[in-house]
Enzyme design. Structure first.
Site, mmCIF file in Angstrom:
data_model
loop_
_atom_site.group_PDB
_atom_site.id
_atom_site.type_symbol
_atom_site.label_atom_id
_atom_site.label_comp_id
_atom_site.label_asym_id
_atom_site.label_seq_id
_atom_site.Cartn_x
_atom_site.Cartn_y
_atom_site.Cartn_z
ATOM 1 C CB SER A 50 -0.878 0.046 1.251
ATOM 2 O OG SER A 50 -1.572 -1.162 1.423
HETATM 3 N N1 SAH Z 1 0.399 -4.550 4.663
HETATM 4 C C1 SAH Z 1 0.956 -4.838 3.373
HETATM 5 C C2 SAH Z 1 -0.135 -5.141 2.370
HETATM 6 C C3 SAH Z 1 0.223 -6.101 1.311
HETATM 7 S S1 SAH Z 1 -1.105 -6.373 0.121
HETATM 8 C C4 SAH Z 1 1.751 -3.651 2.886
HETATM 9 O O1 SAH Z 1 1.284 -2.521 3.000
HETATM 10 O O2 SAH Z 1 2.815 -3.859 2.339
HETATM 11 C C5 SAH Z 1 -2.210 -7.418 0.971
HETATM 12 C C6 SAH Z 1 -1.641 -8.734 1.445
HETATM 13 O O3 SAH Z 1 -2.687 -9.487 2.053
HETATM 14 C C7 SAH Z 1 -1.083 -9.616 0.334
HETATM 15 O O4 SAH Z 1 0.263 -9.915 0.614
HETATM 16 C C8 SAH Z 1 -1.964 -10.871 0.371
HETATM 17 O O5 SAH Z 1 -1.268 -12.054 0.069
HETATM 18 C C9 SAH Z 1 -2.440 -10.857 1.819
HETATM 19 N N2 SAH Z 1 -3.650 -11.624 2.115
HETATM 20 C C10 SAH Z 1 -4.829 -11.660 1.455
HETATM 21 N N3 SAH Z 1 -5.703 -12.475 2.088
HETATM 22 C C11 SAH Z 1 -5.048 -12.976 3.174
HETATM 23 C C12 SAH Z 1 -5.400 -13.882 4.242
HETATM 24 N N4 SAH Z 1 -6.600 -14.447 4.326
HETATM 25 N N5 SAH Z 1 -4.466 -14.147 5.172
HETATM 26 C C13 SAH Z 1 -3.234 -13.592 5.129
HETATM 27 N N6 SAH Z 1 -2.849 -12.737 4.162
HETATM 28 C C14 SAH Z 1 -3.740 -12.433 3.200
#
Ligand code: SAH
Length: 205
Positions: free
Chosen positions: A55
């Site tokens: 993000s």
């Molecule tokens: N907080 C991170 C966001 C990464 S994007 C940042 O700002 O860098 C969102 C992430 O959520 C992805 O890596 C995706 O694999 C993860 N995700 C989606 N559904 C999920 C779940 N049920 N459990 C764990 N991770 C999940």
């Protein structure tokens, strides 16, 4: 490196000195794939693989700000990605548990956090919609992927008086929403901002 991001975040009206210090202490170029390091100081999402973006920092800061962390909190984060938000949480809380469904992303995050000397974080590979009952209750929960509603296990594992921030799918955009737990029930407090998140993928959505 992080100075420009600190300015962007300050200009959004975020002035918690602890949060600004955490952003200043966290070089975002260490939390994106090396090929994207040169644009890490821009306030933009950056692809991290598997079609997932990290993000934009201003959005991460807004979500963390709403959690009102005090330094004594135990925090649950769902969606570790490359660990940028995790690193900020680690500066502001006592202990952070972060769940990521892709093992390779979790491994990158572990390496990135260790390289920064961050030791109060545990990154777990799994389905974050189930939470981590063995480490509950959590003073704060932050979900970085969108769903129509808060997964029931996350509401259950939130401590009384705790805060939960999550993007709730609402048609074209998602609405990043702050909840808190009162009398054993999750209550909506306010919407922080519209945004675009990847879907939360798991059993309890
Ligand atoms: N907080 C991170 C966001 C990464 S994007 C940042 O700002 O860098 C969102 C992430 O959520 C992805 O890596 C995706 O694999 C993860 N995700 C989606 N559904 C999920 C779940 N049920 N459990 C764990 N991770 C999940």
């Amino acid at each position: 490196m992080a100075r420009m991001l600190v300015e962007v975040i300050r200009q959004m009206g975020i002035n918690d000195p602890r949060l600004l210090a955490a952003v200043a202490a966290t070089p975002r170029d260490r939390f994106v794939p090396p090929r994207s390091a040169a644009r890490a100081e821009r306030d933009e999402p950056i692809p991290i693989g598997h079609g997932q973006p990290t993000s934009q920092p201003s959005l991460v800061a807004q979500m963390i700000d709403a959690l009102v962390l005090t330094g004594t909190d135990t925090v649950l984060e769902i969606g570790t990605g490359y660990g940028y938000q995790t690193a900020l949480l680690a500066h502001l809380a006592d202990r952070v548990y972060s769940v990521e469904r892709y093992a390779d992303l979790a491994e990158h995050a572990r390496e990135n956090l260790a390289a920064m000397g961050i030791t109060n974080v545990e990154v777990v590979v799994g389905d974050g919609t189930a939470g981590l009952p063995e480490h509950a209750p959590f003073d704060a929960v932050v979900v970085s992927a969108a769903a129509a509603a808060v997964p029931a296990p996350l509401a259950e594992q939130l401590a009384e008086g705790g805060r939960l921030v999550m993007p709730i799918a609402a048609g074209v955009a998602d609405l990043v929403t702050l909840f808190s737990k009162r009398h054993g029930r999750l209550e909506k407090r306010r919407s922080l901002t519209p945004a675009q998140f990847v879907p939360l993928v798991g059993k309890h959505v």
